[in-house]
Enzyme design. Structure first.
Site, short mmCIF file in Angstrom:
data_model
loop_
_atom_site.label_atom_id
_atom_site.label_comp_id
_atom_site.label_asym_id
_atom_site.label_seq_id
_atom_site.Cartn_x
_atom_site.Cartn_y
_atom_site.Cartn_z
N MET A 1 -11.71 -53.43 -93.45
CA MET A 1 -11.34 -52.04 -93.42
C MET A 1 -10.03 -51.89 -92.64
O MET A 1 -10.01 -52.01 -91.43
CB MET A 1 -12.47 -51.24 -92.77
CG MET A 1 -12.04 -49.91 -92.24
SD MET A 1 -13.22 -49.12 -91.17
CE MET A 1 -12.83 -49.87 -89.62
N PRO A 2 -8.94 -51.66 -93.32
CA PRO A 2 -7.68 -51.39 -92.63
C PRO A 2 -7.72 -50.03 -91.94
O PRO A 2 -8.24 -49.07 -92.49
CB PRO A 2 -6.63 -51.39 -93.73
CG PRO A 2 -7.32 -51.76 -94.99
CD PRO A 2 -8.78 -51.71 -94.76
N LEU A 3 -7.17 -49.98 -90.74
CA LEU A 3 -7.06 -48.73 -89.99
C LEU A 3 -5.60 -48.51 -89.63
O LEU A 3 -5.00 -49.34 -88.96
CB LEU A 3 -7.91 -48.78 -88.71
CG LEU A 3 -7.69 -47.63 -87.72
CD1 LEU A 3 -8.07 -46.29 -88.33
CD2 LEU A 3 -8.48 -47.88 -86.45
N TRP A 40 -8.55 -46.49 -93.80
CA TRP A 40 -8.78 -45.41 -92.84
C TRP A 40 -7.43 -45.03 -92.21
O TRP A 40 -6.63 -45.91 -91.90
CB TRP A 40 -9.71 -45.87 -91.72
CG TRP A 40 -11.13 -46.11 -92.15
CD1 TRP A 40 -11.55 -46.92 -93.17
CD2 TRP A 40 -12.29 -45.57 -91.56
NE1 TRP A 40 -12.91 -46.91 -93.25
CE2 TRP A 40 -13.40 -46.08 -92.26
CE3 TRP A 40 -12.50 -44.71 -90.51
CZ2 TRP A 40 -14.70 -45.74 -91.93
CZ3 TRP A 40 -13.81 -44.38 -90.19
CH2 TRP A 40 -14.89 -44.89 -90.90
#
Length: 60
Positions: A1-3, A40
């Site tokens: 999940m990239p933030l 995200w």
């Protein structure tokens, strides 16, 4: 999940924040091949007095 975290001074409208989140998500997904659903993005508003440039607070 990239933030992806964006810090900036306050002042953007909710509409502009939504557009920014959508544009950043799209650009990241396109560049990395990731699904936009996994990206995200947060926007944190930091008062000008908490930022400094060249050794001086922006709020002064």
């Amino acid at each position: 999940m990239p933030l992806i975290q964006i810090s900036q001074t306050p002042g953007l409208s909710d509409r502009v924040k939504r557009e920014t989140i959508a544009a950043v998500t799209e650009a990241y997904a396109r560049a990395t091949g990731k699904s936009p659903d996994s990206v995200w993005v947060t926007i944190t508003e930091v008062p000008r007095s908490h930022w400094g440039v060249g050794g001086e607070p922006l709020g002064q």
